[in-house]
Design a protein around this motif. Structure first.
Motif, PDB file in Angstrom:
ATOM      1  N   VAL A   8       0.842  -1.197   0.000  1.00 49.98           N
ATOM      2  CA  VAL A   8       0.000   0.000   0.000  1.00 49.98           C
ATOM      3  C   VAL A   8       0.878   1.248   0.000  1.00 49.98           C
ATOM      4  O   VAL A   8       1.853   1.335   0.747  1.00 49.98           O
ATOM      5  N   ALA A   9       0.516   2.209  -0.852  1.00 48.59           N
ATOM      6  CA  ALA A   9       1.175   3.512  -0.857  1.00 48.59           C
ATOM      7  C   ALA A   9       0.119   4.581  -0.649  1.00 48.59           C
ATOM      8  O   ALA A   9      -0.898   4.595  -1.356  1.00 48.59           O
ATOM      9  N   GLU A  10       0.329   5.471   0.329  1.00 44.44           N
ATOM     10  CA  GLU A  10      -0.615   6.555   0.576  1.00 44.44           C
ATOM     11  C   GLU A  10      -0.351   7.685  -0.405  1.00 44.44           C
ATOM     12  O   GLU A  10       0.772   8.171  -0.523  1.00 44.44           O
ATOM     13  N   PRO A  21      -2.156   6.119 -19.075  1.00 44.77           N
ATOM     14  CA  PRO A  21      -2.367   4.927 -19.901  1.00 44.77           C
ATOM     15  C   PRO A  21      -1.432   3.768 -19.571  1.00 44.77           C
ATOM     16  O   PRO A  21      -1.827   2.609 -19.695  1.00 44.77           O
ATOM     17  N   ASP A  22      -0.206   4.057 -19.137  1.00 43.28           N
ATOM     18  CA  ASP A  22       0.724   2.959 -18.835  1.00 43.28           C
ATOM     19  C   ASP A  22       0.574   2.416 -17.416  1.00 43.28           C
ATOM     20  O   ASP A  22       1.247   1.462 -17.028  1.00 43.28           O
ATOM     21  N   GLY A  23      -0.330   3.016 -16.617  1.00 45.08           N
ATOM     22  CA  GLY A  23      -0.595   2.496 -15.283  1.00 45.08           C
ATOM     23  C   GLY A  23       0.487   2.771 -14.259  1.00 45.08           C
ATOM     24  O   GLY A  23       0.478   2.186 -13.170  1.00 45.08           O
ATOM     25  N   GLN A  24       1.410   3.686 -14.568  1.00 46.43           N
ATOM     26  CA  GLN A  24       2.515   3.976 -13.659  1.00 46.43           C
ATOM     27  C   GLN A  24       2.318   5.263 -12.866  1.00 46.43           C
ATOM     28  O   GLN A  24       2.986   5.470 -11.858  1.00 46.43           O
ATOM     29  N   LYS A  25       1.420   6.125 -13.318  1.00 49.43           N
ATOM     30  CA  LYS A  25       1.206   7.418 -12.673  1.00 49.43           C
ATOM     31  C   LYS A  25      -0.270   7.600 -12.377  1.00 49.43           C
ATOM     32  O   LYS A  25      -1.130   7.150 -13.145  1.00 49.43           O
ATOM     33  N   LEU A  26      -0.570   8.286 -11.270  1.00 49.73           N
ATOM     34  CA  LEU A  26      -1.952   8.560 -10.878  1.00 49.73           C
ATOM     35  C   LEU A  26      -2.132  10.057 -10.706  1.00 49.73           C
ATOM     36  O   LEU A  26      -1.442  10.685  -9.893  1.00 49.73           O
ATOM     37  N   LEU A  27      -3.032  10.645 -11.487  1.00 51.87           N
ATOM     38  CA  LEU A  27      -3.386  12.056 -11.329  1.00 51.87           C
ATOM     39  C   LEU A  27      -4.465  12.169 -10.260  1.00 51.87           C
ATOM     40  O   LEU A  27      -5.481  11.490 -10.326  1.00 51.87           O
ATOM     41  N   THR A  28      -4.245  13.018  -9.258  1.00 54.82           N
ATOM     42  CA  THR A  28      -5.250  13.249  -8.224  1.00 54.82           C
ATOM     43  C   THR A  28      -5.617  14.722  -8.204  1.00 54.82           C
ATOM     44  O   THR A  28      -4.794  15.596  -8.499  1.00 54.82           O
ATOM     45  N   GLN A  59      -2.156  16.858  -8.593  1.00 56.56           N
ATOM     46  CA  GLN A  59      -0.907  16.223  -8.213  1.00 56.56           C
ATOM     47  C   GLN A  59      -0.748  14.940  -9.011  1.00 56.56           C
ATOM     48  O   GLN A  59      -1.730  14.304  -9.382  1.00 56.56           O
ATOM     49  N   VAL A  60       0.491  14.550  -9.267  1.00 59.55           N
ATOM     50  CA  VAL A  60       0.774  13.290  -9.941  1.00 59.55           C
ATOM     51  C   VAL A  60       1.576  12.411  -9.001  1.00 59.55           C
ATOM     52  O   VAL A  60       2.636  12.814  -8.499  1.00 59.55           O
ATOM     53  N   GLY A 116       6.831   9.159  -5.284  1.00 61.02           N
ATOM     54  CA  GLY A 116       6.176  10.187  -4.492  1.00 61.02           C
ATOM     55  C   GLY A 116       5.282  11.077  -5.345  1.00 61.02           C
ATOM     56  O   GLY A 116       4.994  10.766  -6.506  1.00 61.02           O
ATOM     57  N   ASN A 117       4.837  12.203  -4.758  1.00 58.94           N
ATOM     58  CA  ASN A 117       3.913  13.132  -5.410  1.00 58.94           C
ATOM     59  C   ASN A 117       4.644  14.326  -6.012  1.00 58.94           C
ATOM     60  O   ASN A 117       5.648  14.800  -5.479  1.00 58.94           O
TER      61      ASN A 117
END
Length: 253
Positions: free
Chosen positions: A211-213, A226-233, A244-245, A250-251
């Motif tokens: 788990v990563a917060e 698209p590559d599943g490596q980054k999450l835009l919040t 934030q990415v 990290g962010n």
């Protein structure tokens, strides 16, 4: 005419959009290669549309006389079929484009093939919105758990959750971002299972349970690259919304 919600086909060769004119409501289909536009009449103005991964079908939601009508458009034949009705209504395509999974009303969840044959995936829960079909299986919430369900009905628990739960898996289903109002324990085969804190976004590795917060507060939305490596919040800030990415490192604002 008025136009709403244009979307790209997966191959980027065509567009679909809602259309309203004196003649009524329709879905417009524009072929960018040929430069031609056609339309398929609908019973009301669509408010959500999504192409199948192969791009030959289009799932369409619009308001009906009772609840929400779910329609399938055959893009090549330019025909439309009403498949289902209910409210609220959410759907997700299978990776092979031959079926969909739907979550309707409080606790109806099922797969529907292109011939209209249905298979129930119940039990499910009311405290989530859209299920998601990935190569790793179908993600949905059952009881107090976020689960991933395979074609043979085998269920694996990804996380313990409570209250309204928002989630989105990456394209492969190897990771899932989760925000749960009540938090909960991660049910994996670990000696010291981690827990999901409430009212924030975390990323769970679906195999290892790592788990990563991602955020320290509720997010307004979160979206995988698209590559599943980054999450835009999108998190609230004094000036409005702060994008934030997140990556494993990290962010970044």
């Amino acid at each position: 005419a008025g136009y709403t919600q244009p979307i790209w086909s997966p191959d980027g060769h065509s567009l679909a959009f809602g259309r309203v004119s004196a003649e009524g409501f329709s879905v417009g289909l524009h072929d960018l290669t040929e430069g031609e536009t056609s339309s398929v009449s609908t019973g009301n103005l669509p408010f959500f549309m999504y192409f199948s991964p192969t791009g030959d079908r289009l799932g369409v939601l619009h308001n009906g006389s009772t609840g929400i009508d779910f329609n399938l458009i055959d893009v090549t034949a330019e025909t439309i079929e009403r498949v289902d009705n209910g409210a609220p209504y959410y759907f997700s395509w299978s990776p092979e484009s031959d079926r969909l999974v739907t979550h309707v009303g409080v606790d109806r969840v099922e797969t529907i093939d292109l011939n209209g044959e249905r298979t129930s995936l119940e039990p499910t829960g009311p405290a989530y919105l859209a299920p998601q079909w990935t190569p790793n299986g179908v993600f949905h919430v059952a009881g107090d758990a976020l689960i991933v369900e395979s074609d043979d009905g085998t269920r694996a628990t990804v996380a313990g959750v409570s209250g309204l739960t928002m989630f989105v898996a990456n394209a492969s289903g190897a990771r899932v971002a989760v925000q749960s109002a009540g938090g909960g324990a991660i049910e994996v085969a670990l000696e010291d299972p981690p827990t999901i804190p409430s009212d924030r976004v975390v990323v769970v590795e679906t195999v290892s349970g790592e788990v990563a917060e991602v955020t320290e507060e509720l997010a307004l939305g979160f979206f995988w690259s698209p590559d599943g490596q980054k999450l835009l919040t999108l998190v609230p800030s004094d000036s409005g919304v702060a994008p934030q990415v997140w990556t494993k490192e990290g962010n970044t604002d």
